[in-house]
Design a protein around this motif. Sequence first.
Motif, PDB file in Angstrom:
ATOM      1  N   GLN A  80      56.333 -22.126 -61.160  1.00  0.00           N
ATOM      2  CA  GLN A  80      57.655 -22.772 -61.247  1.00  0.00           C
ATOM      3  C   GLN A  80      58.493 -22.437 -60.028  1.00  0.00           C
ATOM      4  O   GLN A  80      59.118 -23.322 -59.432  1.00  0.00           O
ATOM      5  N   MET A  81      58.538 -21.162 -59.652  1.00  0.00           N
ATOM      6  CA  MET A  81      59.366 -20.735 -58.523  1.00  0.00           C
ATOM      7  C   MET A  81      58.928 -21.426 -57.227  1.00  0.00           C
ATOM      8  O   MET A  81      59.755 -21.906 -56.447  1.00  0.00           O
ATOM      9  N   ARG A  82      57.620 -21.511 -57.021  1.00  0.00           N
ATOM     10  CA  ARG A  82      57.125 -22.121 -55.789  1.00  0.00           C
ATOM     11  C   ARG A  82      57.395 -23.623 -55.754  1.00  0.00           C
ATOM     12  O   ARG A  82      57.684 -24.184 -54.687  1.00  0.00           O
TER      13      ARG A  82
ATOM     14  N   GLU B 113      61.583 -29.255 -55.496  1.00  0.00           N
ATOM     15  CA  GLU B 113      62.902 -29.590 -56.040  1.00  0.00           C
ATOM     16  C   GLU B 113      64.004 -29.496 -54.985  1.00  0.00           C
ATOM     17  O   GLU B 113      64.805 -30.436 -54.820  1.00  0.00           O
ATOM     18  N   LEU B 114      64.057 -28.401 -54.243  1.00  0.00           N
ATOM     19  CA  LEU B 114      65.136 -28.224 -53.260  1.00  0.00           C
ATOM     20  C   LEU B 114      65.095 -29.264 -52.141  1.00  0.00           C
ATOM     21  O   LEU B 114      66.126 -29.851 -51.808  1.00  0.00           O
TER      22      LEU B 114
ATOM     23  N   VAL C  94      58.983 -30.721 -62.431  1.00  0.00           N
ATOM     24  CA  VAL C  94      59.637 -30.628 -61.126  1.00  0.00           C
ATOM     25  C   VAL C  94      60.213 -31.984 -60.717  1.00  0.00           C
ATOM     26  O   VAL C  94      61.267 -32.060 -60.071  1.00  0.00           O
ATOM     27  N   ALA C  95      59.559 -33.087 -61.109  1.00  0.00           N
ATOM     28  CA  ALA C  95      60.110 -34.413 -60.815  1.00  0.00           C
ATOM     29  C   ALA C  95      61.408 -34.624 -61.583  1.00  0.00           C
ATOM     30  O   ALA C  95      62.384 -35.160 -61.047  1.00  0.00           O
TER      31      ALA C  95
ATOM     32  N   ILE D  62      59.392 -38.333 -50.280  1.00  0.00           N
ATOM     33  CA  ILE D  62      58.189 -38.406 -51.121  1.00  0.00           C
ATOM     34  C   ILE D  62      57.441 -37.084 -50.984  1.00  0.00           C
ATOM     35  O   ILE D  62      57.259 -36.573 -49.881  1.00  0.00           O
ATOM     36  N   ILE D  63      57.033 -36.527 -52.114  1.00  0.00           N
ATOM     37  CA  ILE D  63      56.188 -35.338 -52.115  1.00  0.00           C
ATOM     38  C   ILE D  63      54.995 -35.617 -53.026  1.00  0.00           C
ATOM     39  O   ILE D  63      55.155 -36.161 -54.119  1.00  0.00           O
ATOM     40  N   VAL D  64      53.811 -35.273 -52.545  1.00  0.00           N
ATOM     41  CA  VAL D  64      52.584 -35.497 -53.313  1.00  0.00           C
ATOM     42  C   VAL D  64      52.165 -34.186 -53.961  1.00  0.00           C
ATOM     43  O   VAL D  64      52.040 -33.160 -53.280  1.00  0.00           O
TER      44      VAL D  64
END
Length: 206
Positions: free
Chosen positions: A30-32, A38-39, A75-76, A160-162
């Motif tokens: 979660q932290m990673r 997220e940030l 996270v999305a 966009i993040i995969v």
Amino acid sequence: KRVQPSAMREVMVEAPRVRWEDVGGLDDAQMRLKEGVELPLKDPDAFRRLGIRPAKGFLLYGPPGTGKTLLAKAVAREAEANFIATKSSDLLSKWYGESEQQIARLFARARQVAPCVIFIDELDAVGRSRGGNSLSHEEREQTLNQLLVEMDGFTQSDSIIVVAATNRADILDSALLRPGRFDRQVTVGNPDLKGREQILRVHSRK
């Protein structure tokens, strides 16, 4: 509802309802993901001001059933981003050239609904190390090449993040894991005693 399309002619966009409090026993992962997904999606200008290049891709690997898909949805949701999920086996088609077109459509749709998290499950189905001379190997390698091209083709401004998941990170092609692609690998293992208690609390809170 029981009928699934053999080719992904329409890319389905979701708005997940899973939040971080719905995930138990995966604190490190979660932290990673908070820091790496997220940030950058919620405050991309801060990263640009500091000159930090956020990761384009996150690879979640570990045994089956440990919560990799749940993490991607959470996270999305927390990043207030759209969510597109697919299995890499669904991207493969018996028709020549169709697989590459489906990957191109996937990323084109993600650009339309950005900020967006693309989740690719079972990445090893399309991303295993290249080699072999059969027609199926050739088609899979062309599909992998298209995925590599698409990941190189978007920038931070595309939002966009995969995120991909696999149980077999050891057989993935090295080109997928180099910087600028899936350069962040996150282990999602079986929970310890404290993690199991957190999972029990999540499921019994009502």
